[in-house]
Motif scaffolding. Structure first.
Motif, short mmCIF file in Angstrom:
data_model
loop_
_atom_site.label_atom_id
_atom_site.label_comp_id
_atom_site.label_asym_id
_atom_site.label_seq_id
_atom_site.Cartn_x
_atom_site.Cartn_y
_atom_site.Cartn_z
N LEU A 1 50.72 59.30 -0.75
CA LEU A 1 49.61 60.22 -0.50
C LEU A 1 49.40 60.30 1.01
CD1 LEU A 1 47.05 59.31 -3.31
CD2 LEU A 1 49.09 60.76 -3.39
N LEU A 2 49.51 61.49 1.55
CA LEU A 2 49.62 61.68 2.99
C LEU A 2 48.30 62.11 3.63
CD1 LEU A 2 53.04 63.55 2.92
CD2 LEU A 2 52.66 61.19 3.66
N TRP A 3 47.97 61.44 4.71
CA TRP A 3 46.85 61.87 5.54
C TRP A 3 47.25 61.84 7.02
CZ3 TRP A 3 44.03 58.03 8.50
CH2 TRP A 3 44.38 56.70 8.22
N ASP A 4 48.56 61.93 7.26
CA ASP A 4 49.04 61.88 8.64
C ASP A 4 48.66 63.12 9.44
OD1 ASP A 4 50.75 63.31 7.02
OD2 ASP A 4 52.59 62.52 7.87
N ASP A 5 48.27 64.20 8.76
CA ASP A 5 47.78 65.37 9.50
C ASP A 5 46.49 65.03 10.25
OD1 ASP A 5 46.72 65.13 6.82
OD2 ASP A 5 45.74 67.07 7.09
N LEU A 6 45.66 64.18 9.66
CA LEU A 6 44.45 63.74 10.35
C LEU A 6 44.80 62.87 11.56
CD1 LEU A 6 42.16 62.78 7.31
CD2 LEU A 6 42.58 65.03 8.33
N VAL A 7 45.82 62.06 11.40
CA VAL A 7 46.25 61.20 12.51
C VAL A 7 46.83 62.05 13.63
CG1 VAL A 7 47.74 59.28 13.17
CG2 VAL A 7 46.71 59.33 10.88
N ARG A 8 47.65 63.04 13.28
CA ARG A 8 48.23 63.90 14.31
C ARG A 8 47.15 64.68 15.05
NH1 ARG A 8 52.12 64.55 10.26
NH2 ARG A 8 51.24 66.56 9.61
N ALA A 9 46.08 65.03 14.35
CA ALA A 9 44.97 65.70 15.03
C ALA A 9 44.35 64.78 16.08
CB ALA A 9 43.91 66.13 14.01
N ASP A 10 44.25 63.49 15.76
CA ASP A 10 43.77 62.53 16.76
C ASP A 10 44.73 62.45 17.94
OD1 ASP A 10 41.65 61.97 15.10
OD2 ASP A 10 42.37 60.00 14.46
N PHE A 11 46.02 62.53 17.67
CA PHE A 11 47.01 62.43 18.74
C PHE A 11 46.98 63.65 19.66
CE2 PHE A 11 48.41 58.73 16.77
CZ PHE A 11 49.48 58.16 17.44
N ARG A 12 46.44 64.76 19.19
CA ARG A 12 46.31 65.93 20.06
C ARG A 12 45.17 65.78 21.06
NH1 ARG A 12 47.98 68.54 15.20
NH2 ARG A 12 45.83 68.96 14.53
N ARG A 13 44.34 64.79 20.84
CA ARG A 13 43.29 64.48 21.80
C ARG A 13 43.93 63.98 23.09
NH1 ARG A 13 39.91 60.78 18.69
NH2 ARG A 13 41.54 59.28 19.15
N SER B 1 41.18 59.41 24.67
CA SER B 1 41.38 58.29 23.75
C SER B 1 41.12 56.96 24.44
CB SER B 1 42.80 58.31 23.17
OG SER B 1 42.99 59.44 22.35
N MET B 2 41.57 56.85 25.69
CA MET B 2 41.34 55.62 26.45
C MET B 2 39.84 55.40 26.68
SD MET B 2 44.52 56.16 29.11
CE MET B 2 44.10 54.82 30.22
N ALA B 3 39.12 56.48 26.93
CA ALA B 3 37.67 56.35 27.13
C ALA B 3 36.99 55.93 25.83
CB ALA B 3 37.10 57.69 27.62
N LEU B 4 37.41 56.50 24.70
CA LEU B 4 36.84 56.12 23.41
C LEU B 4 37.18 54.67 23.08
CD1 LEU B 4 37.59 59.34 21.34
CD2 LEU B 4 35.32 58.45 21.94
N LEU B 5 38.41 54.25 23.39
CA LEU B 5 38.78 52.85 23.16
C LEU B 5 37.88 51.91 23.96
CD1 LEU B 5 40.80 50.64 22.13
CD2 LEU B 5 42.09 51.05 24.23
#
Length: 424
Positions: free
Chosen positions: A97-109, A114-118
């Motif tokens: 069951l795939l939810w990697d589209d949500l992950v790829r959306a995060d990667f477009r950030r 991302s470093m600031a959020l981390l």
């Protein structure tokens, strides 16, 4: 925290665990990946490669695997596997069951965002004490958590140093503001230019993974919650169809939490008494989210599973793996009090030392990602932990955990394992 890896709930007998049931002839496996932008490619390839290796070494009888097909909406990838000796075959429908589209959306950030959020997430975890609690559960995992933050600080310092240096060099020829802007752009350019290298060492994935877990633990991921609901509806539909003997939900790493959340939502549906419903978590990162008191829905989901008589939950842990929490028992260590009898999970050690030949074991001991993925890979030697026996064999999950029928090596199997250079 409980330190011993091995736990059988006192009320497990209420589910008939320990009493062998009829063999599983038809199984439906539902695999939930963790936070991975390439789930649609990675897990089918890994499964096919390792199953081929496993079939060459172990006495499976029949062994057949079909091509994978992906549903039109891109959320379900399916293939079938047949194993077993004549008259004792098991046919398994295996779904990812795939939810990697949500992950790829995060990667477009942008990486800088991302470093600031981390940084915000780590500081928040320090203030609330969450990071210290995670260190108390497994200091190795604590180091894995701090690794992307440490690299973020180093990269940010290098970018600031470069930007300042460029600004000073240009200060004699350009107005101060212009020199400062160019210096800032140089620092940003360093971060952007380093992105491909960071991807090769999984740093950006670790950064985004931590950010996701932080957001999810605080209830800030409605897109993920909506996907969990879709997955639960899908699995409940499989149960209601009643065409198999066992529905087995499987999750590895952070996917262990995803699998647990899906299973808890499945239990909210009106389910028939059959088929058997089982949950298998492997090297799970459950505390990454559940340790946060604000993760109320997640903690309630876990405790629902702890007390459920409708489902058997088995959790395999490995002290050799840096990226799990060996000894963690949600029935005792989550800070929640079960509302009723404790029926789950059955906790067992993978005993990797017993199923990996010594030479290979020594060489992968210092490769955290390789050891982490051993949960999903073929054994070198027969053992109680056997990913393919758990997911494809004739024993239902509860029976396998309580009284495993060890799959023997083929008589003609070569003693040497496949070389250790296999990559994930």
């Amino acid at each position: 925290m409980t330190t011993q890896i091995g736990y059988t709930p006192p009320d497990a007998a209420a589910q008939g665990q320990g009493h062998e049931s009829r063999p599983v002839r038809r199984r439906h496996v539902v695999y939930l990946p963790g936070y991975d932008p390439d789930s649609g490619k990675r897990y089918r390839a890994l499964f096919a490669r390792e199953f081929t290796r496993y079939a060459k070494r172990f006495d499976l009888g029949k062994k057949a695997i079909t091509r994978a097909e992906t549903r039109a909406d891109g959320l379900v990838q399916t293939w079938t596997v047949e194993t077993g000796h004549p008259g004792l075959e098991t046919r398994t429908t295996y779904e990812v069951l795939l939810w990697d589209d949500l992950v790829r959306a995060d990667f477009r950030r942008p990486l800088i965002a991302s470093m600031a959020l981390l940084t915000a997430g780590i500081l928040h975890s320090l203030v609330t004490g969450k990071l210290f609690r995670l260190y108390g559960l497994n200091w190795k995992y604590g180091n894995v958590i701090l690794y992307p933050f440490g690299m973020t600080v180093i990269l940010g310092a290098l970018a600031a140093l470069l930007g300042t240096g460029v600004a000073h060099l240009l200060a004699g020829w350009l107005p101060g503001l212009a020199a400062g802007v160019i210096g800032a752009l140089a620092g940003i350019g360093l971060v952007l230019g380093a992105t491909p290298l960071l991807d090769r060492i999984f740093l950006r994935q670790l950064i985004n993974d931590w950010v996701f877990n932080w957001q999810h633990s605080n209830g800030w991921r409605p897109d993920y919650e909506a996907r969990l609901a879709l997955f639960a509806d899908h699995v409940a539909g499989i149960c209601r169809a009643g065409e198999v003997d066992e529905v087995l939900i499987v999750g590895h790493s952070s996917g262990g939490l995803t699998a647990a959340e899906v299973a808890a939502r499945v239990l909210e549906h009106d389910l028939p008494e059959t088929p058997r419903l089982s949950l298998l978590t492997l090297g799970a990162g459950l505390p990454l989210v559940a340790i946060n008191p604000r993760a109320r829905r997640v903690r309630a989901d876990v405790m629902r599973l702890v007390g459920s008589a409708r489902l058997v939950w088995a959790d395999y842990q490995a002290p050799q793996d840096w990226m799990n929490f060996p000894g963690f028992n949600p029935a005792h260590d989550l800070g929640e009090t079960p509302a009723g009898p404790v029926r789950n999970p059955l906790i067992r050690s993978t005993k990797f030392r017993d199923i990996i030949v010594p030479d290979v074991y020594r060489r992968i001991s210092f490769r955290p990602f390789r050891m982490h993925f051993q949960f999903l890979m073929a054994n070198d030697l027969p053992g109680e932990y056997d990913f393919f026996a758990l997911t494809l064999g004739p024993q239902a999950l509860g029976d396998r955990v309580m009284a495993p029928a060890i799959v023997p090596l083929r008589p003609e199997a070569a003693p040497e394992p496949v070389p250790v250079h296999r990559e994930i």
